[in-house]
Write a protein that holds these residues in place. Sequence first.
Motif, PDB file in Angstrom:
ATOM      1  N   ALA A 336       0.843  -1.094  -0.020  1.00  0.00           N
ATOM      2  CA  ALA A 336      -0.052  -0.134   0.251  1.00  0.00           C
ATOM      3  C   ALA A 336       1.227   1.307  -0.099  1.00  0.00           C
ATOM      4  O   ALA A 336       1.943   1.327   0.810  1.00  0.00           O
ATOM      5  N   GLY A 337       0.733   2.066  -0.881  1.00  0.00           N
ATOM      6  CA  GLY A 337       1.237   3.497  -0.863  1.00  0.00           C
ATOM      7  C   GLY A 337       2.533   3.311  -1.502  1.00  0.00           C
ATOM      8  O   GLY A 337       2.849   4.603  -1.645  1.00  0.00           O
ATOM      9  N   HIS A 338       3.482   2.783  -1.994  1.00  0.00           N
ATOM     10  CA  HIS A 338       4.522   1.965  -2.189  1.00  0.00           C
ATOM     11  C   HIS A 338       4.288   2.952  -4.091  1.00  0.00           C
ATOM     12  O   HIS A 338       3.492   1.844  -4.836  1.00  0.00           O
ATOM     13  N   LYS A 339       5.538   3.645  -4.005  1.00  0.00           N
ATOM     14  CA  LYS A 339       5.630   4.196  -5.762  1.00  0.00           C
ATOM     15  C   LYS A 339       5.557   3.412  -6.958  1.00  0.00           C
ATOM     16  O   LYS A 339       4.606   3.327  -8.082  1.00  0.00           O
ATOM     17  N   ASP A 340       5.909   2.524  -6.066  1.00  0.00           N
ATOM     18  CA  ASP A 340       6.134   1.636  -7.533  1.00  0.00           C
ATOM     19  C   ASP A 340       5.332  -0.156  -7.555  1.00  0.00           C
ATOM     20  O   ASP A 340       5.557  -1.068  -7.919  1.00  0.00           O
ATOM     21  N   ASN A 341       4.057   0.428  -6.966  1.00  0.00           N
ATOM     22  CA  ASN A 341       3.232  -1.372  -6.931  1.00  0.00           C
ATOM     23  C   ASN A 341       2.227  -0.955  -7.632  1.00  0.00           C
ATOM     24  O   ASN A 341       1.139  -1.684  -8.214  1.00  0.00           O
ATOM     25  N   HIS A 342       2.614  -0.502  -8.922  1.00  0.00           N
ATOM     26  CA  HIS A 342       1.199  -0.615  -9.783  1.00  0.00           C
ATOM     27  C   HIS A 342       0.793  -1.931 -10.766  1.00  0.00           C
ATOM     28  O   HIS A 342      -0.107  -2.025 -10.424  1.00  0.00           O
ATOM     29  N   SER A 343       2.338  -2.616 -11.200  1.00  0.00           N
ATOM     30  CA  SER A 343       2.031  -3.907 -11.041  1.00  0.00           C
ATOM     31  C   SER A 343       2.729  -4.863 -10.311  1.00  0.00           C
ATOM     32  O   SER A 343       2.936  -6.119 -10.845  1.00  0.00           O
ATOM     33  N   GLY A 344       2.652  -4.525  -9.331  1.00  0.00           N
ATOM     34  CA  GLY A 344       3.454  -5.063  -7.921  1.00  0.00           C
ATOM     35  C   GLY A 344       2.668  -6.539  -7.995  1.00  0.00           C
ATOM     36  O   GLY A 344       1.288  -5.946  -7.832  1.00  0.00           O
ATOM     37  N   LEU A 345       2.856  -7.452  -7.492  1.00  0.00           N
ATOM     38  CA  LEU A 345       2.433  -8.439  -6.952  1.00  0.00           C
ATOM     39  C   LEU A 345       2.532  -9.086  -5.617  1.00  0.00           C
ATOM     40  O   LEU A 345       4.187  -9.260  -5.375  1.00  0.00           O
ATOM     41  N   MET A 346       1.450  -9.863  -5.050  1.00  0.00           N
ATOM     42  CA  MET A 346       2.173 -10.543  -3.338  1.00  0.00           C
ATOM     43  C   MET A 346       2.744 -11.568  -3.666  1.00  0.00           C
ATOM     44  O   MET A 346       2.691 -11.978  -4.689  1.00  0.00           O
ATOM     45  N   THR A 347       3.701 -11.675  -3.181  1.00  0.00           N
ATOM     46  CA  THR A 347       4.316 -13.168  -2.627  1.00  0.00           C
ATOM     47  C   THR A 347       2.916 -14.174  -2.670  1.00  0.00           C
ATOM     48  O   THR A 347       2.488 -13.927  -1.685  1.00  0.00           O
ATOM     49  N   PRO A 348       3.866 -15.980  -2.626  1.00  0.00           N
ATOM     50  CA  PRO A 348       2.554 -16.286  -2.279  1.00  0.00           C
ATOM     51  C   PRO A 348       2.411 -16.377  -0.600  1.00  0.00           C
ATOM     52  O   PRO A 348       1.250 -16.035  -0.033  1.00  0.00           O
ATOM     53  N   THR A 349       3.782 -15.990   0.014  1.00  0.00           N
ATOM     54  CA  THR A 349       3.696 -15.388   1.560  1.00  0.00           C
ATOM     55  C   THR A 349       2.521 -14.403   1.908  1.00  0.00           C
ATOM     56  O   THR A 349       1.616 -14.970   2.813  1.00  0.00           O
ATOM     57  N   GLN A 350       2.815 -12.913   0.824  1.00  0.00           N
ATOM     58  CA  GLN A 350       1.778 -12.517   1.128  1.00  0.00           C
ATOM     59  C   GLN A 350       0.147 -12.468   1.041  1.00  0.00           C
ATOM     60  O   GLN A 350      -0.926 -11.894   1.274  1.00  0.00           O
TER      61      GLN A 350
END
Length: 784
Positions: A336-350
């Motif tokens: 949340a809020g990270h400037k690079d999160n647009h195409s960020g994907l959660m890891t399996p752990t997340q």
Amino acid sequence: MDDAGFAVRGKDIALLRRLEERVLWLASWTIHNANHLRDSRDGLKVGGHQASCASMTTLMTALYFSALRPQDRVAVKPHASPVFHAIQHLYGRQTIDQLQRFRSLGGAQSYPSRTKDIDDVDFSTGSVGLGVAMTAFASLTQDYLAARGAVKPDAMGRMISLLGDAELDEGNIYEALIEACKHDVRNTWWIVDYNRQSLDATTSDRMFTRYGEIFEAAGWTVETLKWSKRQREAFARPGGAALQAWIESAPNDLYSALTYQGGAAWRERLTADLAGDKAALKLIAGVDDADLALLMTQLGGHCLETILEAFARAAEDDAPRVFIAYTVKGWRLPFAGHKDNHSGLMTPTQIAGLRDRLGVREGEEWDVWSGLSDNEAKAMKRLVETAPFAARKDGHRLAPQVATPTADTLLAAVRGGGEQSTQAAFGKVMFEIAKATDEFSGRVVTTSPDVTVSTNLGGFVNRRGVFHRRAHEDVFKNRRIPSAQVWAMGETGQHIELGIAENNLFIALAALGLSAPLFGERLFPVGTLYDPFIARGLDALNYACYQDARFLLVATPSGLTLAPEGGAHQSIGTPLIGMAQPGLDSYEPAFADETAVLMAHAFARIQAAAGGSTYLRLSTRVIDQPTRSDDAWRAGCVAGAYWMKRPAPDARLALVYSGAIAPEALAAFEQLLEDEPGAGLLAVTSPDVLHADWTASGRARWTTGEQRTATIETLLADLAPTAGLVTVIDGSPAALSWIGSVRGQRVRALGLETFGQSGDLPDLYAKYRLDADAILDACADLMV
Ligand SMILES: Cc1ncc(C[n+]2csc(CCOP(=O)(O)OP(=O)(O)O)c2C)c(N)n1
Ligand SMILES: [Mg+2]
């Protein structure tokens, strides 16, 4: 259910909150599955936007499970597609199988698609900004139909766009806003997911307050959903005002960075910044890190109560509204809020962490009701079943067929021989339609971006009037000032006059061209513009076709033949645009009768199940009309080509021409006959249809084994296999040069490859090598 139906009820809020979590889960899991669990055969990242989805989940939950009524229509922020599909799954309109195949062949689409998704998409989206404008023009279309009693007052829907804040940078939004203002558009909601982030970065602070001002200036009501209930309550407590002021003045990047870093970072920064403000420090000290983070980041766009109250207020009237809903990109997700999160994907752990937090059981990830008590699940299902939007039955509606004019009827309008231009012929046909009293003529609607008069729509408009919700008399006429144009405006008008914004023309055609599936009422939209300016609205044209909107586009005048108008107006590449654009058959008739036949064809295609839209590239050049000995040319005209002068068997040469350059081709042909008496003269009315038919025939032969002969194959079979072809078009020569590949014949292709300039036709045709001499030179070159 009436508008008061979504007044906020406490019990429902708790259930809605649970639903919101399930929507967040299913959208996140759908993307996770596509990227981490499904087999990858090509090593490509599949993608999907978990952060952008999370940003909109509260807004979409409030909208779809409470405010939205069956007749309302929504353009969903493209990269919130998984949220839409998850919501439709809850409504029983989307299958798990489709979600499991998200972004794979035949599965749920990456961006909502009217034509490919199975779950009742109202408006396709993908190219940001266009869906926003689409809702304004859909609303205008609805007003147009309502003025005819075709949409009843109690069936009027809201046209709603869910958009991102960076999407607000797209200029086409403001073009649409201006046009909406001029047309007094209502029943339109634009809901901005104001998360201060774009794809690349955090967005500029400088526009912070400006957007609201822009919309207010255009007469829209602005609803700013900045604070959540939690925040409003906390800010009312001692010290709260300082926290509120801190957020108000925080730069976007700092706010986003602290949102990402979480409670401890908030505490450290606020303690430093608010040192000396005892009450504020006390307030901060009184909450733990998690609550402090929530207090600072659960903004209005993440508060169901706040959103529903705003929707309820908005439902009290039909004024156009923009909701600026403050949100956090990736809300509740680790980035949340990270400037690079647009195409960020959660890891399996997340994702496992999210699953556990939301109470979904491991192994039951596709079950939206997993982990809920029976009672809770029952109550939530009931909430869905009783939501107003559950009553939506016929999202893609059917409209009764309307008898369209026959080619003979339209031909009658242009008969009379003599010299004519295709543009004048178009005007004559439209004038005949305007005079008719049948159902079809009442369903024709024309539109043009300030070139109504110069594209020969004036005759139609004089008879049928200009559409506007507010009547306005033609002052010039009333004052007896002579004018060829009568511009009375009112609800019965059948022409929608647009400002000079070609994007708006195409979005208007998209909306009018979807009137049948959207409102159950067929319209026959005819849009005109100058051919070169198609390029200005190209993405919007593509967008209209992508949604299978049906219309007739008349682009005139075109090519070097605009002569004195000069190089800035002379279109070169448009025949290739016509060839390359799916959903749009393009034609370039040379003669008035061809134009009439093609218009009849285009109107029929508008409502044919496997039909589409048609683009006519016309000209103001007045030329001699051919005398026809029979009607054989008509079928060829529609199929894309016919022999104007049939070649002798095994002829060695043929001239192939398209459009306004026909007299040069004819003149060259007459001279050519002296040396090549067997030569043929092929009239190509559509390089596009001809080429598509040729490729389809080939494909059919080598895929299904069907022995189909393409139109162009049949025509060229009259020539010797070694015959040469000289092609000529007032546009890119590539539109016709491919014809040599059909039988492996040699080609000399004439056309435009450099910018034109002012001049008269003899000078320009000579300079740009489109005249009879140039054609004969090309023939000589072939025969050497
Ligand atoms: C016309 C167009 N240009 C570029 C893109 C690529 N693109 C997709 S989303 C996006 C950023 C969108 O940011 P915003 O509208 O704020 O949405 P958010 O993801 O922040 O909710 C961009 C540049 C696009 N889809 N369409
Ligand atoms: Mg954004």
